[in-house]
Design a protein around this motif. Structure first.
Motif, PDB file in Angstrom:
ATOM      1  N   ARG A 204     -46.647   8.349   7.709  1.00  0.00           N
ATOM      2  CA  ARG A 204     -45.468   8.562   6.875  1.00  0.00           C
ATOM      3  C   ARG A 204     -44.307   9.083   7.712  1.00  0.00           C
ATOM      4  NH1 ARG A 204     -48.362   6.374   3.836  1.00  0.00           N
ATOM      5  NH2 ARG A 204     -49.095   6.984   1.758  1.00  0.00           N
TER       6      ARG A 204
ATOM      7  N   PHE B 237     -38.223  -3.286  -1.229  1.00  0.00           N
ATOM      8  CA  PHE B 237     -38.662  -1.918  -0.914  1.00  0.00           C
ATOM      9  C   PHE B 237     -40.184  -1.864  -0.774  1.00  0.00           C
ATOM     10  CE2 PHE B 237     -34.806  -0.478  -3.534  1.00  0.00           C
ATOM     11  CZ  PHE B 237     -33.991  -0.487  -2.412  1.00  0.00           C
ATOM     12  N   ALA B 238     -40.862  -2.514  -1.709  1.00  0.00           N
ATOM     13  CA  ALA B 238     -42.321  -2.448  -1.735  1.00  0.00           C
ATOM     14  C   ALA B 238     -42.945  -3.152  -0.525  1.00  0.00           C
ATOM     15  CB  ALA B 238     -42.839  -3.064  -3.036  1.00  0.00           C
ATOM     16  N   GLU B 239     -42.242  -4.163   0.000  1.00  0.00           N
ATOM     17  CA  GLU B 239     -42.833  -4.960   1.075  1.00  0.00           C
ATOM     18  C   GLU B 239     -42.593  -4.385   2.462  1.00  0.00           C
ATOM     19  OE1 GLU B 239     -41.366  -8.901   0.423  1.00  0.00           O
ATOM     20  OE2 GLU B 239     -42.736  -9.258  -1.235  1.00  0.00           O
ATOM     21  N   HIS B 240     -41.829  -3.307   2.555  1.00  0.00           N
ATOM     22  CA  HIS B 240     -41.594  -2.703   3.864  1.00  0.00           C
ATOM     23  C   HIS B 240     -42.304  -1.361   3.968  1.00  0.00           C
ATOM     24  CE1 HIS B 240     -38.362  -5.709   4.052  1.00  0.00           C
ATOM     25  NE2 HIS B 240     -38.534  -5.612   5.354  1.00  0.00           N
ATOM     26  N   ARG B 241     -43.094  -1.217   4.987  1.00  0.00           N
ATOM     27  CA  ARG B 241     -43.819   0.022   5.225  1.00  0.00           C
ATOM     28  C   ARG B 241     -42.874   1.107   5.686  1.00  0.00           C
ATOM     29  NH1 ARG B 241     -45.376   1.623   9.600  1.00  0.00           N
ATOM     30  NH2 ARG B 241     -46.368   3.625   9.413  1.00  0.00           N
TER      31      ARG B 241
ATOM     32  N   ALA C  56     -36.435  -4.374  -5.701  1.00  0.00           N
ATOM     33  CA  ALA C  56     -37.637  -3.552  -5.816  1.00  0.00           C
ATOM     34  C   ALA C  56     -38.754  -4.125  -4.947  1.00  0.00           C
ATOM     35  CB  ALA C  56     -38.077  -3.473  -7.277  1.00  0.00           C
ATOM     36  N   ARG C  57     -38.824  -5.460  -4.916  1.00  0.00           N
ATOM     37  CA  ARG C  57     -39.874  -6.096  -4.094  1.00  0.00           C
ATOM     38  C   ARG C  57     -39.642  -5.863  -2.610  1.00  0.00           C
ATOM     39  NH1 ARG C  57     -40.194  -9.979  -7.774  1.00  0.00           N
ATOM     40  NH2 ARG C  57     -38.650 -11.328  -6.807  1.00  0.00           N
TER      41      ARG C  57
ATOM     42  N   HIS D 267     -40.601 -13.844   1.231  1.00  0.00           N
ATOM     43  CA  HIS D 267     -41.419 -12.725   1.675  1.00  0.00           C
ATOM     44  C   HIS D 267     -40.818 -12.125   2.947  1.00  0.00           C
ATOM     45  CE1 HIS D 267     -44.904 -10.220   2.165  1.00  0.00           C
ATOM     46  NE2 HIS D 267     -44.933 -10.553   3.435  1.00  0.00           N
TER      47      HIS D 267
END
Lengths: 125, 130
Positions: free
Chosen positions: B124, A116-120, A113-114, A6
């Motif tokens: 954003r 990318f999704a886990e970083h704001r 892909a994960r 994570h």
């Protein structure tokens, strides 16, 4: 197995350019270092041609541009220890993670892909 | 929502600046808050005071300044990226012994720390590049 790690960093910096030919890599690394200097936790992701940045000895070239190897060697000092590499980027260049100057985590497409999704916040260079 | 824009494309050579400007106007028109535009890499050329495009083409530098003045959007230019590309405000010109000034308000030279801060603070951060 690394796929289930994570990533709890504040910022993902993606580097997609090689060490020579443009200033993208240098200016991307600068952004990562500044963020780390301001106390942010930074993950670095080397993608595509950007994985060439991790080849040893990327020193000053004939054009007089600064080499990026010295900057990469400083990452640890800045507490940037989350170094990620796109698996396909490596294989496209015929490289394996053993060829690289730093310890990295190699990521499969789903793991990517994960990340990318886990970083704001993601900055792409 | 609170937005910020990161612009890394040079004006006129590619689409990034034009798209970023249109996006900025669309945000404001929809009632969002655009806090700042941060100019980095070749995007710093958007702050070139001396830009003189033909009259029948959009004047990007003036358009950014207009956006800043009308909607209180900060125009932040990375100082390190700007100086090496010949973009200096009055203070930096004096410091480096140059007799011309190529950046003026509402553009301001600032550090990369501002970019990180914007990214953290805004809902954003949208990047435009070549």
């Amino acid at each position: 197995m690394q796929d289930h790690h994570h990533y709890d960093s504040d910022l993902l910096v993606i580097l997609r350019h090689g060490p020579h030919g443009s200033s993208w890599l240098k200016e991307g690394l600068d952004a990562a270092l500044v963020a780390a200097a301001f106390g942010r936790r930074v993950s670095l992701l080397f993608m595509g041609e950007g994985v060439a940045a991790l080849m040893p000895c990327q020193k000053k070239g004939p054009l007089g541009q600064k080499g990026t190897a010295e900057t990469l060697e400083m990452l640890e000092m800045y507490d940037i220890d989350s170094l990620l590499v796109e698996e396909q980027g490596l294989s496209c260049l015929g490289l394996s993670s053993d060829d690289l100057m730093l310890e990295v985590t190699s990521l499969s497409p789903p793991a990517l892909a994960r990340v990318f999704a886990e970083h704001r916040l993601v900055l792409t260079f | 929502m609170r937005y910020a824009i990161l612009l890394m494309g040079t004006p006129y050579s590619d689409q990034a600046s034009h798209s970023a400007l249109r996006f900025a106007h669309a945000l404001v028109a929809r009632g969002h808050c655009l806090e700042a535009v941060f100019f980095y890499h070749d995007g710093v050329h958007n702050a070139a005071r001396l830009a003189a495009p033909p009259q029948d083409e959009p004047h990007l530098v003036d358009a950014w300044a207009g956006l800043a003045n009308e909607h209180r959007v900060a125009l932040q230019v990375c100082i390190a990226a700007a100086l090496r590309r010949g973009l200096l405000d009055e203070r930096e010109a004096a410091r480096h012994g140059k007799d011309g000034v190529s950046v003026q308000a509402p553009f301001e030279l600032t550090g990369l720390g501002q970019l990180v801060d914007l990214g953290m603070r805004c809902d954003r951060l949208v990047t435009f590049g070549p």
